[in-house]
Design a protein around this motif. Structure first.
Motif, PDB file in Angstrom:
ATOM      1  N   ALA A 482       0.959  -1.079  -0.062  1.00 41.49           N
ATOM      2  CA  ALA A 482       0.057   0.043  -0.040  1.00 41.49           C
ATOM      3  C   ALA A 482       0.897   1.190   0.085  1.00 41.49           C
ATOM      4  CB  ALA A 482      -0.813   0.005   1.382  1.00 41.49           C
ATOM      5  N   GLU A 483       0.201   2.157  -0.690  1.00 40.30           N
ATOM      6  CA  GLU A 483       1.209   3.486  -0.588  1.00 40.30           C
ATOM      7  C   GLU A 483       1.071   4.306   0.886  1.00 40.30           C
ATOM      8  OE1 GLU A 483      -0.167   7.160  -3.394  1.00 40.30           O
ATOM      9  OE2 GLU A 483      -0.064   5.154  -4.281  1.00 40.30           O
ATOM     10  N   GLY A 484       2.067   4.505   1.265  1.00 40.54           N
ATOM     11  CA  GLY A 484       2.316   5.081   2.564  1.00 40.54           C
ATOM     12  C   GLY A 484       2.483   3.971   3.688  1.00 40.54           C
ATOM     13  N   GLU A 485       2.335   4.513   4.944  1.00 41.15           N
ATOM     14  CA  GLU A 485       2.658   3.732   5.993  1.00 41.15           C
ATOM     15  C   GLU A 485       1.406   3.158   6.628  1.00 41.15           C
ATOM     16  OE1 GLU A 485       5.529   4.033   9.824  1.00 41.15           O
ATOM     17  OE2 GLU A 485       3.872   5.450   9.928  1.00 41.15           O
ATOM     18  N   THR A 486       1.461   1.649   6.651  1.00 40.45           N
ATOM     19  CA  THR A 486       0.045   0.955   7.285  1.00 40.45           C
ATOM     20  C   THR A 486       0.474   0.930   8.849  1.00 40.45           C
ATOM     21  OG1 THR A 486      -0.073  -0.063   5.186  1.00 40.45           O
ATOM     22  CG2 THR A 486      -1.122  -0.882   7.238  1.00 40.45           C
ATOM     23  N   ARG A 487      -0.674   1.374   9.543  1.00 37.84           N
ATOM     24  CA  ARG A 487      -0.589   1.251  11.081  1.00 37.84           C
ATOM     25  C   ARG A 487      -1.735   0.629  11.758  1.00 37.84           C
ATOM     26  NH1 ARG A 487       2.636   5.144  13.474  1.00 37.84           N
ATOM     27  NH2 ARG A 487       1.228   5.475  15.096  1.00 37.84           N
ATOM     28  N   VAL A 488      -1.443  -0.454  12.653  1.00 34.45           N
ATOM     29  CA  VAL A 488      -2.340  -1.356  13.133  1.00 34.45           C
ATOM     30  C   VAL A 488      -2.068  -1.228  14.652  1.00 34.45           C
ATOM     31  CG1 VAL A 488      -3.628  -3.466  13.197  1.00 34.45           C
ATOM     32  CG2 VAL A 488      -2.132  -2.879  10.853  1.00 34.45           C
ATOM     33  N   VAL A 516       1.626  -1.547  15.406  1.00 36.59           N
ATOM     34  CA  VAL A 516       2.689  -2.025  14.690  1.00 36.59           C
ATOM     35  C   VAL A 516       2.567  -1.025  13.273  1.00 36.59           C
ATOM     36  CG1 VAL A 516       3.484  -4.095  13.209  1.00 36.59           C
ATOM     37  CG2 VAL A 516       1.948  -4.343  15.322  1.00 36.59           C
ATOM     38  N   ALA A 517       3.636  -0.649  12.602  1.00 33.80           N
ATOM     39  CA  ALA A 517       3.579  -0.006  11.346  1.00 33.80           C
ATOM     40  C   ALA A 517       4.664  -0.627  10.567  1.00 33.80           C
ATOM     41  CB  ALA A 517       3.797   1.462  11.629  1.00 33.80           C
ATOM     42  N   LEU A 518       4.046  -0.380   8.927  1.00 30.36           N
ATOM     43  CA  LEU A 518       5.315  -0.751   8.173  1.00 30.36           C
ATOM     44  C   LEU A 518       5.013   0.060   6.873  1.00 30.36           C
ATOM     45  CD1 LEU A 518       3.829  -2.752   6.067  1.00 30.36           C
ATOM     46  CD2 LEU A 518       4.661  -4.742   7.522  1.00 30.36           C
ATOM     47  N   ALA A 519       5.891   0.341   6.142  1.00 28.24           N
ATOM     48  CA  ALA A 519       5.756   1.137   4.863  1.00 28.24           C
ATOM     49  C   ALA A 519       6.009   0.221   3.672  1.00 28.24           C
ATOM     50  CB  ALA A 519       6.467   2.432   4.636  1.00 28.24           C
ATOM     51  N   SER A 520       5.525   0.342   2.483  1.00 28.14           N
ATOM     52  CA  SER A 520       5.782  -0.500   1.402  1.00 28.14           C
ATOM     53  C   SER A 520       7.058   0.127   0.878  1.00 28.14           C
ATOM     54  CB  SER A 520       4.758  -0.185   0.304  1.00 28.14           C
ATOM     55  OG  SER A 520       4.610   1.118  -0.117  1.00 28.14           O
TER      56      SER A 520
END
Ligand code: S3P
Length: 736
Positions: A482-488, A516-520
């Motif tokens: 996904a574009e940007g940083e996914t945060r859960v 938890v966060a990750l970026a593509s």
């Protein structure tokens, strides 16, 4: 049900149909017709038919159903002759092994009224024997019969023919004509063509056939069908020419690619073909074995019989962790390079994930004794699967794959078994849709899931409404694309294997408190994974050794990730004697040997904070509570109602059947410890319920019979063997 059946052609198939229907008592009279006088005579003598006729018109007089069982190329002429007779409302059906040509012939000669009554059919059964003397009323039992009705075929005609075949024990399916011919061309006609062709090709170059002296089992197995009836097969290839040519051409192009791979020494391609083929063949073998098993025992499900009493001792190794096994396949496939896995759980759930990735073009060697080599294709290297991805009973496969597939270039479909098809999926589809995914679910958000590829996903910042590692992981997998940083953010800690393993593959993941966060934009680098033993499987033995007096057991190499050890904490609060030895870390996961000795357990109020950390262990924890002194109360565990079964209700029913006083509540249960008696339990196909009650028998006063246990193979395929090893006396019913 019908007055008169006429069977034209008294060979093995026609004779067996006639005999079966005659013996079923569904028909007033069975009349046979055959060109061969000897067959007519034998048919009457052997009780295959009531009487025989020589002449078609005489035979068909007053017929209700006419079964055409002549060789496929004779069908056209026979239909022409029938078209000239007044057949009234008689239903016509046939057994030809190709359907397109029979239907074409029927359309040319039959009047519209006769077409209404025409039901083309094909029983997929046969034997090496032939002729009316081989007629066998049981020939079609548990065999497939495919009916390929025309658009105009009347429902009445179809249901009569359907019912006749079912009366013979056949498993009837309806199919489009073209599909039938394609399927048979691929699964029957092409293999025969290849077997005939190969044997001839070798034989004609070796005139004295000397070469066959060196041939072994492989040659024998591959070429057995080249001994089939040449005339019949000649007829079939003429009759089903177009479909055979299509499947032959596809095969030739695959064979050319394989030839190229051999020529170029492309081991990767060859391994891909061979590993996929081997799994497909094993799957087919299982279908055959299941059929044989069902034939033999005519059983519906697999039941366990657990004997009361016993004490546990010894030292055993638990099967690999299910959650980590799933993730090893997923991340290994998405990595660049070859990932080696050890300790992989060869249970049906993790194997479903493995198969899904094979279907998407990933070459995976093994599993062999828990070892796998995954030839990763990179984040963008998955290929569309040839059909829906079937993940059986596995919620983890479906939910995690939903996140991953939502982000691919191609469309996919995810399907599962009856239990999985009742489990909620909107918990993953809703946030994925918020990321821009296009997913359609069945009614009420249930499986199957249809995912449209080619969507550009946008990262979201999502707070989970429930504590679920599957939902968290699904979103993180989508977040890789996904574009940007996914945060859960999770409401309570849940298992963190996805985060840990991503980091193990070199993918940057930030964990801050509950988020938890990750970026593509990064990649995964292949690694080595050692899967620890599954604490969820160990839980059965932790409880078993605790409640069985005089027990002392060691469980080796068990994963003790703090997001999974709720079961140890809860049992210790209840007074269990569990100690951890030899603590170490393997591949980013903490591991220890667990020693458990029997102890007097007491009832407790289970701290709600521990619920997500022991979520899969409650069935067996309820058994511990039933054997404890006093009352145990569980709250905040409504998630248990949407597991492989409604685990609160199913456990309450089972415990009550064993005489335990318990009260299910909306989000938990109240259990009063006491004596257990023997009895019968319904596991509802839930593996953990089946195993929990196997353990309960240790403290029951009589045997415990547990119904519907086959799914134990999803997470713990060697459960019964390990039970035997440590002293729990539970076996598959009917086996000792
Ligand atoms: C799992 C998460 C849990 C658990 C399941 C495996 C995983 O499910 O019950 O057996 O591997 O992520 P939920 O996420 O639904 O709690």
């Amino acid at each position: 049900m019908i007055g008169r059946l006429v069977v034209v052609g008294l060979g093995l198939i026609g004779g067996s149909f006639a005999k079966g229907v005659r013996e079923s008592g569904l028909c007033g009279e069975v009349v046979g017709l055959d060109l061969d006088p000897q067959s007519r005579k034998l048919a009457v003598e052997l009780g295959v038919v009531d009487r025989c006729e020589e002449d078609l018109a005489a035979a068909c007089q007053g017929a209700d159903v006419i079964q055409l069982a002549v060789p496929i190329l004779a069908m056209e002429k026979l239909l022409g002759m029938l078209a000239r007779l007044d057949l009234g409302d008689a239903i016509l059906t046939d057994v030809g092994s190709a359907k397109g040509n029979v239907v074409r012939a029927a359309r040319e000669v039959l009047a519209p009224r006769q077409l209404l009554n025409f039901v083309p059919g094909h029983p997929i059964a046969g034997s090496e024997q032939s002729g009316v003397e081989a007629s066998n009323a049981e020939l079609f039992r548990r065999h497939k019969v495919i009916l390929t009705p025309l658009d105009e075929t009347s429902p009445r005609a179809l249901s009569v023919v359907d019912a006749l075949w079912r009366a013979l024990g056949a498993d009837v399916e309806h199919m489009a004509i073209e599909r039938h011919d394609e399927v048979l061309a691929a699964t029957s006609h092409l293999p025969h063509l290849l077997a005939f062709g190969l044997v001839d090709s070798l034989a004609k170059r070796n005139e004295n056939l000397d070469i066959f002296r060196y041939a072994a089992g492989g040659f024998r197995d591959f070429t057995r069908i080249a001994g089939s009836d040449p005339v019949m097969w000649h007829d079939i290839f003429l009759a089903n020419r177009d479909a055979v040519l299509r499947t032959l051409d596809t095969f030739r192009s695959d064979l050319d690619v394989l030839r190229e791979a051999v020529a170029a020494g492309d081991g990767h391609h060859m391994l891909g073909v061979f590993t996929r083929a081997r799994v497909a063949r094993e799957h087919f073998g299982k279908i055959l074995a299941r059929r044989a098993y069902m034939d033999k025992r005519a059983v519906k499900g697999l039941n366990f019989l657990a004997q009361p009493g016993g004490r546990l001792s010894g030292s055993v190794r638990m099967p690999g962790d299910k959650s980590i096994s799933h993730r090893s396949i997923m991340l290994g496939s998405l990595a660049q390079g070859m990932t080696e896995v050890e300790g992989f759980l060869e249970g049906e759930d993790a194997l479903a994930t493995l198969q899904a990735f094979r279907d998407m073009g990933v070459v995976i060697e093994g599993p062999h004794h828990g070892r796998l080599v995954i030839h990763g294709v990179g984040l963008h290297g998955l290929q569309p699967a040839p059909g829906p991805l079937y993940v059986g009973n596995s919620g983890t496969s479906m939910r995690l794959l939903a996140g991953l597939l939502a982000a691919q270039r191609f469309d996919s479909q995810l399907t599962g078994d009856a239990s999985l098809s009742r489990r909620p999926m909107s918990r993953v589809t809703a946030p994925l849709q918020a990321m821009g995914a296009r997913i359609e679910a069945g009614a009420d958000g249930l499986p199957p899931l249809t995912l449209q590829g080619g969507q550009r996903l946008r990262a979201i910042d999502y707070t989970l409404p429930m504590a679920s590692a599957q939902v968290k992981s699904s979103l993180l997998l989508a977040g890789l694309y996904a574009e940007g940083e996914t945060r859960v953010t999770e409401p309570a800690p849940t298992r963190d294997h996805t985060e840990r393993m991503l980091q193990g593959f070199g993918y940057p993941v930030a964990v801050q408190g509950a988020t938890v966060a990750l970026a593509s934009g990064h990649g995964l680098a292949a690694t080595r994974i050692e899967v620890p033993g599954d604490i969820s499987s160990a839980a059965f033995f932790l409880v078993a050794a605790s409640i069985a007096e005089g027990s002392d057991l060691v469980l080796e190499h068990v994963g003790i990730n703090p997001t999974r050890t709720g079961v140890i904490d809860i049992l210790k609060l209840m007074g269990a004697d569990i100690s951890l030895h030899n603590l170490r870390e393997v591949g980013g996961e903490p591991v220890a040997d667990l020693q458990v000795r029997s102890a007097v357990l007491k009832g407790i109020e289970i701290p709600e904070a521990l619920v997500p950390l022991a979520i899969d262990e409650f069935p067996v924890l309820f058994v511990a509570a039933a054997c404890a002194q006093g009352r145990t109360v569980l709250r905040g565990a409504q998630e248990l109602r949407v597991k492989e079964s409604d685990r609160i209700q199913v456990m309450a029913d089972g415990l009550s059947a064993l005489g335990v006083t318990c009260q299910p509540t909306e989000d938990g249960i109240i259990i009063d410890g006491g004596a257990l008696r023997g009895g019968e339990i319904q596991a509802h196909g839930d593996h953990r319920i089946a195993m929990a009650f196997s353990v309960a028998a240790l403290r029951a006063s009589g045997p415990v019979r547990i119904l519907d246990c086959a799914n134990v193979a999803t997470s713990f395929p060697n459960f019964l063997a390990l039970c035997g090893q440590v002293g729990i006396r539970v076996t598959e019913e009917g086996k000792s």
